[in-house]
Design a protein around this motif. Sequence first.
Motif, PDB file in Angstrom:
ATOM      1  N   TRP A  95       0.435  14.902 -10.888  1.00 27.54           N
ATOM      2  CA  TRP A  95      -0.038  15.919 -11.837  1.00 27.54           C
ATOM      3  C   TRP A  95      -0.520  17.202 -11.139  1.00 27.54           C
ATOM      4  O   TRP A  95      -1.624  17.675 -11.359  1.00 27.54           O
ATOM      5  N   GLY A  96       0.372  17.705 -10.292  1.00 31.02           N
ATOM      6  CA  GLY A  96       0.058  18.961  -9.616  1.00 31.02           C
ATOM      7  C   GLY A  96      -0.812  18.798  -8.396  1.00 31.02           C
ATOM      8  O   GLY A  96      -1.572  19.702  -8.041  1.00 31.02           O
ATOM      9  N   GLY A  97      -0.705  17.652  -7.733  1.00 29.90           N
ATOM     10  CA  GLY A  97      -1.461  17.406  -6.505  1.00 29.90           C
ATOM     11  C   GLY A  97      -2.923  17.076  -6.726  1.00 29.90           C
ATOM     12  O   GLY A  97      -3.729  17.182  -5.794  1.00 29.90           O
ATOM     13  N   LYS A  98      -3.279  16.652  -7.942  1.00 27.24           N
ATOM     14  CA  LYS A  98      -4.688  16.402  -8.256  1.00 27.24           C
ATOM     15  C   LYS A  98      -5.259  15.169  -7.562  1.00 27.24           C
ATOM     16  O   LYS A  98      -6.447  15.125  -7.243  1.00 27.24           O
ATOM     17  N   TYR A  99      -4.419  14.134  -7.364  1.00 30.92           N
ATOM     18  CA  TYR A  99      -4.948  12.844  -6.907  1.00 30.92           C
ATOM     19  C   TYR A  99      -4.112  12.255  -5.762  1.00 30.92           C
ATOM     20  O   TYR A  99      -3.399  11.278  -5.943  1.00 30.92           O
ATOM     21  N   PRO A 100      -4.188  12.839  -4.572  1.00 32.39           N
ATOM     22  CA  PRO A 100      -3.493  12.223  -3.446  1.00 32.39           C
ATOM     23  C   PRO A 100      -4.235  10.957  -3.004  1.00 32.39           C
ATOM     24  O   PRO A 100      -5.428  10.810  -3.316  1.00 32.39           O
ATOM     25  N   PRO A 101      -3.541  10.059  -2.274  1.00 31.37           N
ATOM     26  CA  PRO A 101      -2.124  10.111  -1.912  1.00 31.37           C
ATOM     27  C   PRO A 101      -1.242   9.589  -3.048  1.00 31.37           C
ATOM     28  O   PRO A 101      -1.704   8.839  -3.898  1.00 31.37           O
ATOM     29  N   PHE A 102       0.032   9.967  -3.009  1.00 31.25           N
ATOM     30  CA  PHE A 102       0.972   9.506  -4.023  1.00 31.25           C
ATOM     31  C   PHE A 102       2.331   9.171  -3.401  1.00 31.25           C
ATOM     32  O   PHE A 102       3.353   9.185  -4.073  1.00 31.25           O
ATOM     33  N   ASP A 103       2.304   8.860  -2.106  1.00 36.35           N
ATOM     34  CA  ASP A 103       3.554   8.590  -1.400  1.00 36.35           C
ATOM     35  C   ASP A 103       4.246   7.320  -1.888  1.00 36.35           C
ATOM     36  O   ASP A 103       5.467   7.305  -2.099  1.00 36.35           O
ATOM     37  N   PHE A 104       3.479   6.237  -2.101  1.00 33.12           N
ATOM     38  CA  PHE A 104       4.084   5.003  -2.601  1.00 33.12           C
ATOM     39  C   PHE A 104       4.625   5.200  -4.024  1.00 33.12           C
ATOM     40  O   PHE A 104       5.707   4.723  -4.360  1.00 33.12           O
TER      41      PHE A 104
END
Length: 352
Positions: free
Chosen positions: A121-130
């Motif tokens: 959602w626009g980089g709000k909650y990293p990490p999101f690689d998996f």
Amino acid sequence: MTSANELPAQLGYRWPAEWEPQASVWVSWPRNVESWPGKFEPVPGEFAQLVRAMAQFQRVNINAGRPEVMAQAESLVGNVPNVFLHDIPTNDAWCRDHGPTFLTSDRDLPPALVDWQYNAWGGKYPPFDFDNEVPGKIAKIQGRHVFTPGIILEGGAIDGNGRGTLLTTRSCLLNENRNPHLDQAATEQYLRDYLGVQKILWMTGGEIEGDDTDGHIDQLARFVDARTVVVSVCEDESDENYGPTQQNLAELQAMTDQDDRPLEIVRLPLPRPLFVDDQRLPAGYCNFVFVNGGVVVPQFGDPADARAIAILQELLPHHRVIGSPSLDLVWGLGSFHCLSQQEPLTKLPLPK
């Protein structure tokens, strides 16, 4: 197989409506305690109730990578008929947004999906690689053809009627935190090329309080058949949601489908304001999920719970509309539709 040059619409693929027959529904087991700060403990149990509700109707596939996640999922739903666990790790539970968009076709084409990019959602909650790897892993398990547009798109940002009309919001799809290089015309072309739609209906994006997605359509309005859209509406003029939801209602009432026929608009109530500490929660009934022969509707312990079920049951007489609790899940700022991604049956004719 991954495709960079072929376009799904040109080949004959389309994005079916959610009420069309499904092979399964995919979900990701909740594991990120930061998504439910101070209130994670009851979340897996409430999520398990959702899984059991959906599994009454059809197969449920669960991304449950990592030993501790798999162990908890097995203990809560491992023995439930129609439930299947997969060793696919995730950062978070919001499979509607990090999962693939499954395609079908009226021709003899191989099963396929679209693997959009995902940035929480626009980089709000990293990490999101998996999370960003989930579509590719599902495709590998199923041997699906993969289309990779290379742009960011969350499943909760779009809703369709399976006949060529797509509903979305400017506040999300045109937000600079997603694809700053794309204007509206370019965005529409991606939707046409990869989902096989012809008409894109743009709502401004009257977000309900507590929403952190920049206006996902699945919090605001949903198709329930080819011409009927339910919309979350607040009738209390003193409530912060009154203005935005009335704006959404007015915009939808002026819209037409792919054949230029007016949409049938039906209001869904909103529950009374819900808070955790000072955080208002984006509780609403548009976040229901379709399954084969059924609809599962979030319940918040509010008098409007029963009204929402009754409205949807009248609109969907051939479905069994049931409720499942979401008071704990919604503290993560989403509910059932946000948590799930339907997988349609393939090679089906266009519904009459």
